[in-house]
Structure formats: C-alpha cells, structure tokens
Design an enzyme around this catalytic site. Structure first.
Site, PDB file in Angstrom:
ATOM      1  CB  SER A 177      -0.893   0.148   1.102  1.00  0.00           C
ATOM      2  OG  SER A 177      -0.320   0.112   2.505  1.00  0.00           O
ATOM      3  NE  ARG A 236      20.359 -11.618   7.252  1.00  0.00           N
ATOM      4  CZ  ARG A 236      19.194 -11.781   7.595  1.00  0.00           C
ATOM      5  NH1 ARG A 236      18.234 -10.836   6.825  1.00  0.00           N
ATOM      6  NH2 ARG A 236      18.610 -12.398   8.686  1.00  0.00           N
ATOM      7  CG  MET A 239       7.845  -7.777   5.855  1.00  0.00           C
ATOM      8  SD  MET A 239       7.989  -6.415   7.012  1.00  0.00           S
ATOM      9  CE  MET A 239       7.763  -7.021   8.688  1.00  0.00           C
ATOM     10  NE  ARG A 240      14.649 -12.154   4.164  1.00  0.00           N
ATOM     11  CZ  ARG A 240      14.580 -13.332   4.983  1.00  0.00           C
ATOM     12  NH1 ARG A 240      13.529 -13.600   6.017  1.00  0.00           N
ATOM     13  NH2 ARG A 240      15.696 -14.274   5.260  1.00  0.00           N
ATOM     14  CB  ILE A 241      17.419  -8.136   8.455  1.00  0.00           C
ATOM     15  CG1 ILE A 241      16.457  -7.867   9.742  1.00  0.00           C
ATOM     16  CG2 ILE A 241      18.866  -7.517   9.171  1.00  0.00           C
ATOM     17  CD1 ILE A 241      16.901  -8.625  11.179  1.00  0.00           C
ATOM     18  CG  ASN A 293      12.496   0.724   6.579  1.00  0.00           C
ATOM     19  OD1 ASN A 293      11.538   0.411   5.921  1.00  0.00           O
ATOM     20  ND2 ASN A 293      12.493   0.597   7.763  1.00  0.00           N
ATOM     21  CG  HIS A 327       9.755   0.990  12.226  1.00  0.00           C
ATOM     22  ND1 HIS A 327       9.950  -0.249  12.147  1.00  0.00           N
ATOM     23  CD2 HIS A 327       9.432   1.294  13.551  1.00  0.00           C
ATOM     24  CE1 HIS A 327       9.882  -0.766  13.178  1.00  0.00           C
ATOM     25  NE2 HIS A 327       9.556   0.245  14.094  1.00  0.00           N
ATOM     26  CB  SER A 378       9.956   6.999  11.878  1.00  0.00           C
ATOM     27  OG  SER A 378       9.273   7.154  13.473  1.00  0.00           O
ATOM     28  CD  GLU A 392      22.681   0.258  16.566  1.00  0.00           C
ATOM     29  OE1 GLU A 392      21.734   0.193  17.537  1.00  0.00           O
ATOM     30  OE2 GLU A 392      23.521   0.991  16.545  1.00  0.00           O
ATOM     31  CG  LEU A 393      16.181  -3.858  12.590  1.00  0.00           C
ATOM     32  CD1 LEU A 393      15.980  -4.150  11.385  1.00  0.00           C
ATOM     33  CD2 LEU A 393      15.583  -4.916  13.590  1.00  0.00           C
ATOM     34  CG  ASP A 394      13.472  -0.730  12.367  1.00  0.00           C
ATOM     35  OD1 ASP A 394      13.505  -0.572  11.326  1.00  0.00           O
ATOM     36  OD2 ASP A 394      13.000  -1.648  13.117  1.00  0.00           O
ATOM     37  CD  GLU A 440       3.169   2.915   7.583  1.00  0.00           C
ATOM     38  OE1 GLU A 440       3.839   2.165   6.683  1.00  0.00           O
ATOM     39  OE2 GLU A 440       2.898   2.256   8.870  1.00  0.00           O
TER      40      GLU A 440
HETATM   41  C1  GRF Z   1       3.972  -0.880   6.840  1.00  0.00           C
HETATM   42  O1  GRF Z   1       3.298  -0.563   7.874  1.00  0.00           O
HETATM   43  C2  GRF Z   1       5.298  -0.433   7.109  1.00  0.00           C
HETATM   44  O2  GRF Z   1       5.597   0.634   8.113  1.00  0.00           O
HETATM   45  C3  GRF Z   1       5.988  -1.713   7.434  1.00  0.00           C
HETATM   46  O3  GRF Z   1       5.215  -2.840   7.010  1.00  0.00           O
HETATM   47  C4  GRF Z   1       3.855  -2.316   6.453  1.00  0.00           C
HETATM   48  C5  GRF Z   1       3.811  -2.372   5.079  1.00  0.00           C
HETATM   49  O4  GRF Z   1       2.607  -2.082   4.381  1.00  0.00           O
HETATM   50  N1  GRF Z   1       7.457  -1.636   7.261  1.00  0.00           N
HETATM   51  P1  GRF Z   1       2.498  -2.015   2.920  1.00  0.00           P
HETATM   52  O5  GRF Z   1       3.087  -3.338   2.165  1.00  0.00           O
HETATM   53  O6  GRF Z   1       2.959  -0.784   2.098  1.00  0.00           O
HETATM   54  O7  GRF Z   1       0.908  -2.042   2.619  1.00  0.00           O
END
Ligand code: GRF
Length: 219
Positions: A15, A67, A92-94, A109, A111, A138, A145-147, A176
């Site tokens: 989204s 990785r 969703m991968r580091i 990114n 978050h 944010s 470092e993560l986030d 967002e």
């Molecule tokens: C969002 O909440 C974003 O902040 C997080 O994962 C979600 C992704 O949503 N990292 P989408 O795939 O953009 O709908």
C-alpha cells in the site's frame, strides 16, 4: 527537472508502493519507479506495479543459502538502474552490511512507530500495552543498526482507548501513505540531505524529525 529514479522493495500488500505511485501521478513526486523487487512471489503489491507497467522482479530469499547472496541477487537488478533512492516499502528482510554500504545515504525505510520507540515488530500492540497516548510512523534513512538511522519525518496520531492493534495499524498506515511520498520528494529535491552521518534540512542540521500532525507539516 529530470525525474529521479527509484527502486522499491516490497514483501506484502504494497500500500505504501501504491501511495508512491499515486503521488507520482499527482505530480507530488518528481520521480519514476524503475523497478519493484519483492522477496515473495505472492506479494499482492506486485500487482500495483504491473498495472502501471513498472518492471517487477521476484527474488525469493528462500532460494539463496545466505543473506549476502540474496542481497547480491537484488543488487544485480538494482545496479544497472543506478537509482537515486532505494525505497523499502514494507520489505520484511534484514539487509546485509554490503547492501547497506552500497546504498548508504540513498536507502530509506518506513517504520510503523515513533522511533526510537519500538524498533522491530509488533509496534502497534506495544503502543497499546504501554498505554501510549500518541503513536505513529517514521521515515528514516537506513544505517547499519536495525531501525536506527536518522529520522526525516514522523506522523503522529492519538491512540484511542478503544483501539486494537488492527485499528491502530490501519490509522497509522493512512499516515504512512502521506509521509512516505513527502520524505522521498524532500530527498530528491535536495531539501533533505544525509551525508557525513548528519541529516540536513534546507542546509541546516535537522536536530529533530519533521512532524506531520493534523494534516500539517511542522518543520
Ligand atoms: C507498513 O506498516 C510499514 O511501515 C511496515 O510494513 C507495512 C507495509 O505495508 N514496514 P504495505 O506493504 O506498504 O501495505
């Protein structure tokens, strides 16, 4: 002015990707998405890209023994594009150190928390459990470092006493969609810069993130 080239990495519903596509169409974002990469073949976000004739790529992390090799496969797609910005949108991968080093200062990114609060997962539930009155999202540059990289902009919303993690997540997501295109435009217009480990806004050090609240940007 020439359009900035973006590569967007996703894992799921995309989204935020859609919000970026819409902002480009509405001329709020002077950019072109050159490629969308997903680590999941079933990510429904890929459909948003295909519908717009954006080139899509699936790089399935499960097909790579490490990785580093997974990230190298993504870099092989990204490198020829030479994007101005690599945008993580629900990816969703580091990422490996090599990947981050390659795109440092042009890797961004989103978050779903008011960083530095609640790095990692389950941010909405944590905000509820801790009885936070304010929660949000944010946009930050990615560092090692993560986030934890410097935050460009945050959106704040109130937490309602009736909120569940799901209702709260849905309201945060709406915000967002506002702040991510905004942050990307701030980067590509040069108003926000991240170099020498310092964030600058209009050539001045940005000591605290820009704030999006009640549909207004507070600088
Ligand atoms: C969002 O909440 C974003 O902040 C997080 O994962 C979600 C992704 O949503 N990292 P989408 O795939 O953009 O709908």
């Amino acid at each position: 002015m020439e359009k900035a080239s973006l590569v967007v990495l996703i894992s799921g519903s995309g989204s935020n990707l859609l919000a970026i596509i819409d902002a480009i169409k509405n001329n709020q974002l002077n950019a072109e998405i050159k490629a969308v990469i997903s680590n999941r073949a079933t990510a429904s976000g890929l459909e948003h890209a295909s519908r717009e004739n954006i080139s899509t790529h699936v790089v399935d992390h499960k097909q790579y023994p490490s990785r580093e090799l997974f990230d190298q496969a993504m870099m092989q797609i990204i490198e020829p594009i030479k994007p101005e910005l690599v945008v993580l949108a629900g990816f969703m991968r580091i990422l490996s150190k090599d990947f981050i080093a390659k795109y440092q200062h042009r890797l961004i990114n989103i978050h779903p928390s008011l960083l530095p609060k609640y790095k990692g997962l389950n941010t909405h539930q944590l905000a509820i459990d801790n009885k936070d009155k304010i929660h949000g999202a944010s946009v930050h540059y990615v560092n090692f470092e993560l986030d934890s990289g410097p935050v460009v902009i945050q959106a704040e919303i109130p937490v309602l006493t009736t909120d569940t993690a799901e209702t709260l997540a849905a309201r945060v997501l709406q915000q967002e969609h506002k702040i991510y295109p905004m942050a990307i435009q701030l980067h590509i217009s040069g108003r926000v810069r991240y170099d020498n480990e310092q964030l600058k806004f209009d050539n001045r050090p940005l000591t605290k993130p820009l704030l999006w609240k009640n549909n207004k940007l507070i600088t």
